[in-house]
Scaffold this motif. Structure first.
Motif, PDB file in Angstrom:
ATOM      1  N   ALA A   1      -8.624  -3.827  -1.203  1.00 25.37           N
ATOM      2  CA  ALA A   1      -8.129  -3.795  -2.588  1.00 25.37           C
ATOM      3  C   ALA A   1      -9.259  -3.598  -3.596  1.00 25.37           C
ATOM      4  O   ALA A   1      -9.120  -2.851  -4.569  1.00 25.37           O
ATOM      5  CB  ALA A   1      -7.370  -5.086  -2.891  1.00 25.37           C
ATOM      6  N   GLY A   2     -10.387  -4.250  -3.345  1.00 23.13           N
ATOM      7  CA  GLY A   2     -11.479  -4.184  -4.312  1.00 23.13           C
ATOM      8  C   GLY A   2     -12.232  -2.869  -4.309  1.00 23.13           C
ATOM      9  O   GLY A   2     -12.748  -2.440  -5.347  1.00 23.13           O
ATOM     10  N   TYR A   3     -12.325  -2.237  -3.150  1.00 23.68           N
ATOM     11  CA  TYR A   3     -13.098  -0.999  -3.047  1.00 23.68           C
ATOM     12  C   TYR A   3     -12.218   0.173  -2.623  1.00 23.68           C
ATOM     13  O   TYR A   3     -12.660   1.077  -1.919  1.00 23.68           O
ATOM     14  CB  TYR A   3     -14.247  -1.181  -2.042  1.00 23.68           C
ATOM     15  CG  TYR A   3     -15.222  -2.259  -2.446  1.00 23.68           C
ATOM     16  CD1 TYR A   3     -16.210  -2.011  -3.389  1.00 23.68           C
ATOM     17  CD2 TYR A   3     -15.128  -3.539  -1.892  1.00 23.68           C
ATOM     18  CE1 TYR A   3     -17.100  -3.005  -3.760  1.00 23.68           C
ATOM     19  CE2 TYR A   3     -16.012  -4.538  -2.258  1.00 23.68           C
ATOM     20  CZ  TYR A   3     -16.998  -4.270  -3.200  1.00 23.68           C
ATOM     21  OH  TYR A   3     -17.874  -5.249  -3.575  1.00 23.68           O
ATOM     22  N   TRP A   4     -10.991   0.153  -3.077  1.00 26.16           N
ATOM     23  CA  TRP A   4     -10.025   1.167  -2.653  1.00 26.16           C
ATOM     24  C   TRP A   4     -10.455   2.578  -3.053  1.00 26.16           C
ATOM     25  O   TRP A   4     -10.334   3.522  -2.268  1.00 26.16           O
ATOM     26  CB  TRP A   4      -8.651   0.836  -3.238  1.00 26.16           C
ATOM     27  CG  TRP A   4      -7.571   1.807  -2.866  1.00 26.16           C
ATOM     28  CD1 TRP A   4      -6.802   2.533  -3.710  1.00 26.16           C
ATOM     29  CD2 TRP A   4      -7.148   2.163  -1.557  1.00 26.16           C
ATOM     30  NE1 TRP A   4      -5.930   3.313  -3.012  1.00 26.16           N
ATOM     31  CE2 TRP A   4      -6.119   3.101  -1.676  1.00 26.16           C
ATOM     32  CE3 TRP A   4      -7.542   1.776  -0.272  1.00 26.16           C
ATOM     33  CZ2 TRP A   4      -5.467   3.676  -0.585  1.00 26.16           C
ATOM     34  CZ3 TRP A   4      -6.904   2.339   0.831  1.00 26.16           C
ATOM     35  CH2 TRP A   4      -5.881   3.272   0.657  1.00 26.16           C
ATOM     36  N   GLN A   5     -10.984   2.745  -4.247  1.00 27.33           N
ATOM     37  CA  GLN A   5     -11.383   4.082  -4.688  1.00 27.33           C
ATOM     38  C   GLN A   5     -12.529   4.612  -3.826  1.00 27.33           C
ATOM     39  O   GLN A   5     -12.542   5.780  -3.433  1.00 27.33           O
ATOM     40  CB  GLN A   5     -11.793   4.061  -6.162  1.00 27.33           C
ATOM     41  CG  GLN A   5     -12.121   5.456  -6.707  1.00 27.33           C
ATOM     42  CD  GLN A   5     -12.299   5.451  -8.210  1.00 27.33           C
ATOM     43  OE1 GLN A   5     -11.860   4.534  -8.885  1.00 27.33           O
ATOM     44  NE2 GLN A   5     -12.945   6.484  -8.740  1.00 27.33           N
TER      45      GLN A   5
ATOM     46  N   VAL B   1      -4.488  -1.020   9.323  1.00 27.73           N
ATOM     47  CA  VAL B   1      -4.382  -2.456   9.014  1.00 27.73           C
ATOM     48  C   VAL B   1      -3.030  -2.999   9.463  1.00 27.73           C
ATOM     49  O   VAL B   1      -2.937  -4.068  10.086  1.00 27.73           O
ATOM     50  CB  VAL B   1      -4.593  -2.698   7.507  1.00 27.73           C
ATOM     51  CG1 VAL B   1      -4.262  -4.146   7.147  1.00 27.73           C
ATOM     52  CG2 VAL B   1      -6.030  -2.378   7.119  1.00 27.73           C
ATOM     53  N   LEU B   2      -1.966  -2.272   9.160  1.00 25.28           N
ATOM     54  CA  LEU B   2      -0.634  -2.702   9.575  1.00 25.28           C
ATOM     55  C   LEU B   2      -0.519  -2.759  11.095  1.00 25.28           C
ATOM     56  O   LEU B   2       0.070  -3.689  11.659  1.00 25.28           O
ATOM     57  CB  LEU B   2       0.421  -1.757   9.006  1.00 25.28           C
ATOM     58  CG  LEU B   2       0.673  -1.865   7.503  1.00 25.28           C
ATOM     59  CD1 LEU B   2       1.522  -0.694   7.020  1.00 25.28           C
ATOM     60  CD2 LEU B   2       1.362  -3.183   7.156  1.00 25.28           C
TER      61      LEU B   2
ATOM     62  N   LEU C   1       9.316  -1.070   5.184  1.00 25.92           N
ATOM     63  CA  LEU C   1       8.559   0.178   5.269  1.00 25.92           C
ATOM     64  C   LEU C   1       9.459   1.340   5.675  1.00 25.92           C
ATOM     65  O   LEU C   1       9.347   2.449   5.141  1.00 25.92           O
ATOM     66  CB  LEU C   1       7.427   0.038   6.295  1.00 25.92           C
ATOM     67  CG  LEU C   1       6.137  -0.619   5.817  1.00 25.92           C
ATOM     68  CD1 LEU C   1       5.191  -0.792   6.993  1.00 25.92           C
ATOM     69  CD2 LEU C   1       5.473   0.205   4.719  1.00 25.92           C
ATOM     70  N   ALA C   2      10.356   1.084   6.644  1.00 27.93           N
ATOM     71  CA  ALA C   2      11.273   2.135   7.076  1.00 27.93           C
ATOM     72  C   ALA C   2      12.187   2.569   5.938  1.00 27.93           C
ATOM     73  O   ALA C   2      12.418   3.775   5.724  1.00 27.93           O
ATOM     74  CB  ALA C   2      12.105   1.642   8.260  1.00 27.93           C
ATOM     75  N   VAL C   3      12.704   1.601   5.192  1.00 24.23           N
ATOM     76  CA  VAL C   3      13.571   1.915   4.055  1.00 24.23           C
ATOM     77  C   VAL C   3      12.797   2.710   3.002  1.00 24.23           C
ATOM     78  O   VAL C   3      13.293   3.697   2.447  1.00 24.23           O
ATOM     79  CB  VAL C   3      14.150   0.630   3.450  1.00 24.23           C
ATOM     80  CG1 VAL C   3      14.918   0.933   2.159  1.00 24.23           C
ATOM     81  CG2 VAL C   3      15.056  -0.075   4.460  1.00 24.23           C
ATOM     82  N   ALA C   4      11.568   2.283   2.744  1.00 21.84           N
ATOM     83  CA  ALA C   4      10.746   2.992   1.750  1.00 21.84           C
ATOM     84  C   ALA C   4      10.453   4.418   2.205  1.00 21.84           C
ATOM     85  O   ALA C   4      10.493   5.357   1.405  1.00 21.84           O
ATOM     86  CB  ALA C   4       9.440   2.225   1.528  1.00 21.84           C
ATOM     87  N   ALA C   5      10.164   4.588   3.498  1.00 21.28           N
ATOM     88  CA  ALA C   5       9.887   5.929   4.022  1.00 21.28           C
ATOM     89  C   ALA C   5      11.097   6.842   3.852  1.00 21.28           C
ATOM     90  O   ALA C   5      10.966   8.001   3.435  1.00 21.28           O
ATOM     91  CB  ALA C   5       9.481   5.841   5.492  1.00 21.28           C
ATOM     92  N   LEU C   6      12.278   6.319   4.170  1.00 18.86           N
ATOM     93  CA  LEU C   6      13.495   7.111   4.009  1.00 18.86           C
ATOM     94  C   LEU C   6      13.720   7.492   2.547  1.00 18.86           C
ATOM     95  O   LEU C   6      14.070   8.638   2.234  1.00 18.86           O
ATOM     96  CB  LEU C   6      14.698   6.320   4.548  1.00 18.86           C
ATOM     97  CG  LEU C   6      14.792   6.182   6.066  1.00 18.86           C
ATOM     98  CD1 LEU C   6      15.887   5.190   6.438  1.00 18.86           C
ATOM     99  CD2 LEU C   6      15.068   7.534   6.703  1.00 18.86           C
ATOM    100  N   ALA C   7      13.501   6.523   1.649  1.00 20.96           N
ATOM    101  CA  ALA C   7      13.708   6.800   0.224  1.00 20.96           C
ATOM    102  C   ALA C   7      12.732   7.867  -0.268  1.00 20.96           C
ATOM    103  O   ALA C   7      13.110   8.785  -1.007  1.00 20.96           O
ATOM    104  CB  ALA C   7      13.543   5.510  -0.584  1.00 20.96           C
TER     105      ALA C   7
ATOM    106  N   VAL D   1       0.315  -3.359   1.020  1.00 24.03           N
ATOM    107  CA  VAL D   1       0.169  -3.154   2.464  1.00 24.03           C
ATOM    108  C   VAL D   1      -0.560  -4.318   3.118  1.00 24.03           C
ATOM    109  O   VAL D   1      -0.136  -4.815   4.167  1.00 24.03           O
ATOM    110  CB  VAL D   1      -0.554  -1.821   2.739  1.00 24.03           C
ATOM    111  CG1 VAL D   1      -0.983  -1.734   4.196  1.00 24.03           C
ATOM    112  CG2 VAL D   1       0.361  -0.655   2.398  1.00 24.03           C
ATOM    113  N   VAL D   2      -1.666  -4.785   2.549  1.00 24.45           N
ATOM    114  CA  VAL D   2      -2.383  -5.904   3.170  1.00 24.45           C
ATOM    115  C   VAL D   2      -1.543  -7.182   3.104  1.00 24.45           C
ATOM    116  O   VAL D   2      -1.654  -8.055   3.980  1.00 24.45           O
ATOM    117  CB  VAL D   2      -3.767  -6.106   2.520  1.00 24.45           C
ATOM    118  CG1 VAL D   2      -4.670  -4.922   2.800  1.00 24.45           C
ATOM    119  CG2 VAL D   2      -3.665  -6.382   1.032  1.00 24.45           C
TER     120      VAL D   2
END
Length: 567
Positions: A18-22, A151-152, A292-298, A394-395
């Motif tokens: 999260a802190g060094y995502w960029q 990570v997941l 996650l599956a629902v989000a992927a479908l959407a 995600v984390v």
């Protein structure tokens, strides 16, 4: 203590991502650092379980006999296919060819399992980035998404629990991801070889093979490839599956192994009900991955009309979701499983992790801000992927998955119980090996650790038919759990035709002396009860009446077990 360390590493990883995502998105060295922390989390997650399942010892016994020159058999001279994981059995046997020590087989299985689990984490990273790159290969911010999928995957309890368990589950997950990567990359021959290896590892690899065939067939119909891709895919699979099938039919004479035959016995209604309960419990524990599956479908449904490269990537995400769904359907039809942590569904959360993150990557790649940036449009526009919201979510989902391991009764506590039972049965097996003469026939339904430690000189009869052809194919279906998991049995055949000298029915030690006897053994057998020296534990066995005195004397001569009459 280990649980605290594991949670601590997850917190460090969460803060780092999260802190060094960029920087993770734009600098390869930072991505590799995040991936290294993720692999450390995976190792600790696996060590947290540290359980060698009793189920794995069935394969170990086959591997041991193969390494010692008896062939792929459970009992020397009895050619019965009591396993459904040929590739795993073969790989585990290889170290036994160079080291004359049964322990090396167990150690090899643990090392291979851990390696396959770590490989699955890396492949989740690679596959996610490969899919997203199909849609927008010119965006340097997108490669960081692979870290989130990794990570997941490291946090999936159903994968970590069996990393050190000695079973083929991690290898199968690794092969599924490898096959998906080969399909997305369009490597037809490689994909064919990998799906063949998957079938040789677990029977449900057939679904993966069919999915690959449909993938290349659709490519041919849409004009993306010519028919040679389909032919190359089938040829790659046939190179391994052809000789292997001929060998199996020659050695075992049947196309389906015993374990598959017995699992598909019993009424459909009970199997479906049991399978549904199994999947429902899995979905309740893995709500994060269901989300996650629902989000992927959407996300997929919001990008229906997309250009060619993005459409290809979108099809890859659909492939992952279809494979996850087919795995669920197959498990429901089979009645679920009896092992904890939803072992049969281990590939599902991994596939959903990759699909969910990749679908988000496709959404970002086709968003106006990303398109404007790539085409020189809006100056200074920040792609959605650079925001910290998604990595934080995600984390957090990974943390929820770790919580399943730590708190769910079907996870760590259930695996600890498996470990306890396997340890005790292994001691009983060594006792029988040390006490009984070569060629003694022992019947048991504990065909794992007990049989492996009993050694090659003892003939072990599985009363539930996994390693006995007659029982598996002609026995009576018997539900072993309330979920619809079936085995077969034929006690009349066991008692009167196999005629074991000793029968072991218990799944470990008891805390009290047990003097009862299974009616199937009454008359021809008597109970012999023994106390485990220096402990409060007991073990009772049935001994054949005619040689009972000699058998009891042999078993009582062992310093760790003392005979105590039930009279």
């Amino acid at each position: 203590m280990l649980a605290t360390v594991t949670v601590g590493v997850w917190l460090v990883l969460a803060a780092f991502v999260a802190g060094y995502w960029q920087r993770i998105n734009t600098d390869r060295s930072w991505r590799l650092g995040a991936l290294g922390l993720t692999l450390l989390l995976s190792v600790l997650h696996q060590v947290l379980y540290s359980t060698i399942a009793g189920e794995s010892y069935v394969t170990f016994r086959y591997s041991r006999h193969l390494a010692e020159g008896f062939g792929a058999v459970y009992n020397p001279g009895e050619y019965v296919e009591g396993y459904a994981n040929f590739l795993w059995m073969l790989l585990v046997a290889l170290p036994g060819l160079v080291a004359d020590d049964p322990d090396v087989i167990v150690a090899a299985a643990v090392v291979l399992g851990v390696a396959a689990t770590l490989g699955s984490v890396v492949l989740a990273y690679r596959l996610t980035n490969r899919i997203v790159a199909l849609a927008r290969s010119d965006d340097p911010a997108l490669p960081g998404l692979g870290v989130l999928a990794a990570v997941l995957t490291a946090a999936v309890s159903s994968l970590a629990a069996f990393g050190m368990a000695g079973v083929e589950t991690p290898l199968f997950v690794l092969l599924v991801l490898t096959a998906c990567l080969a399909l997305v990359a369009g490597r037809a021959v490689v994909a064919g070889v990998v799906v063949a290896l998957a079938i040789m590892t677990r029977p449900e690899g057939i679904v993966l093979a069919l999915a690959g065939l449909v993938w290349f067939a659709l490519d041919t119909l849409r004009g993306r490839r010519d028919v040679h891709a389909v032919v190359a895919y089938l040829a790659g699979a046939a190179v391994l599956l052809g000789p292997w099938t001929v060998w199996r039919l020659t050695v075992y004479e049947y196309l389906l192994p015993n374990v598959v035959v017995s699992r598909w016995s019993g009424p459909w209604s009970q199997r479906l009900a049991g399978g549904w309960d199994y999947v429902a419990e899995f979905a309740l524990a893995y709500q994060a991955f269901v989300a996650l599956a629902v989000a992927a479908l959407a996300l997929l449904l919001t990008r229906r009309r997309v250009p060619g490269p993005v459409a290809r990537a979108r099809a890859a995400v659909w492939l992952l979701l279809a494979l996850a769904a087919s795995q669920v359907v197959g498990v429901v039809a089979a009645g679920g499983g009896w092992m904890p942590v939803w072992r049969l569904l281990a590939p599902v959360p991994v596939l959903l992790a990759v699909a969910g993150v990749a679908a988000y990557g496709l959404f970002v790649a086709t968003s106006p801000s990303s398109a404007g940036r790539a085409g020189g449009g809006v100056v200074g526009a920040t792609p959605l992927v650079r925001g910290r919201t998604v990595p934080i979510v995600v984390v957090a989902l990974a943390g929820l998955s770790l919580a399943v391991s730590l708190a769910h009764p079907s996870a760590l506590p259930a695996m600890r119980e498996l470990d306890r039972s396997a340890t005790q049965l292994a001691e009983i097996g060594r006792w029988l090996d040390d006490s009984l003469p070569p060629g003694t026939v022992v019947s048991t339904h504990n065909t794992g650790a007990l049989a492996y430690e009993a050694g090659t000189s003892v003939v072990v009869v599985d009363v539930f038919g996994r390693t006995d052809e007659h029982i598996a194919r002609q026995g009576e279906p018997l539900p072993v759990t309330a979920r619809g998991v079936y085995v077969a049995r034929d006690f009349d055949y066991v008692v009167n035709e196999r005629s074991p000298s000793v029968a072991v029915e218990e799944s470990g030690y008891t805390t009290e002396q047990q003097c009862g006897i299974n009616p199937a053994y009454a008359g021809l057998y008597e109970v012999a009860s023994f106390r485990r020296t220096g402990t409060p534990y007991w073990v009772s066995v049935y001994v054949r009446r005619i040689p009972a005195d000699d058998l009891i004397e042999r078993l009582d001569s062992h310093p760790d077990f003392t005979y105590v009459s039930c009279v």
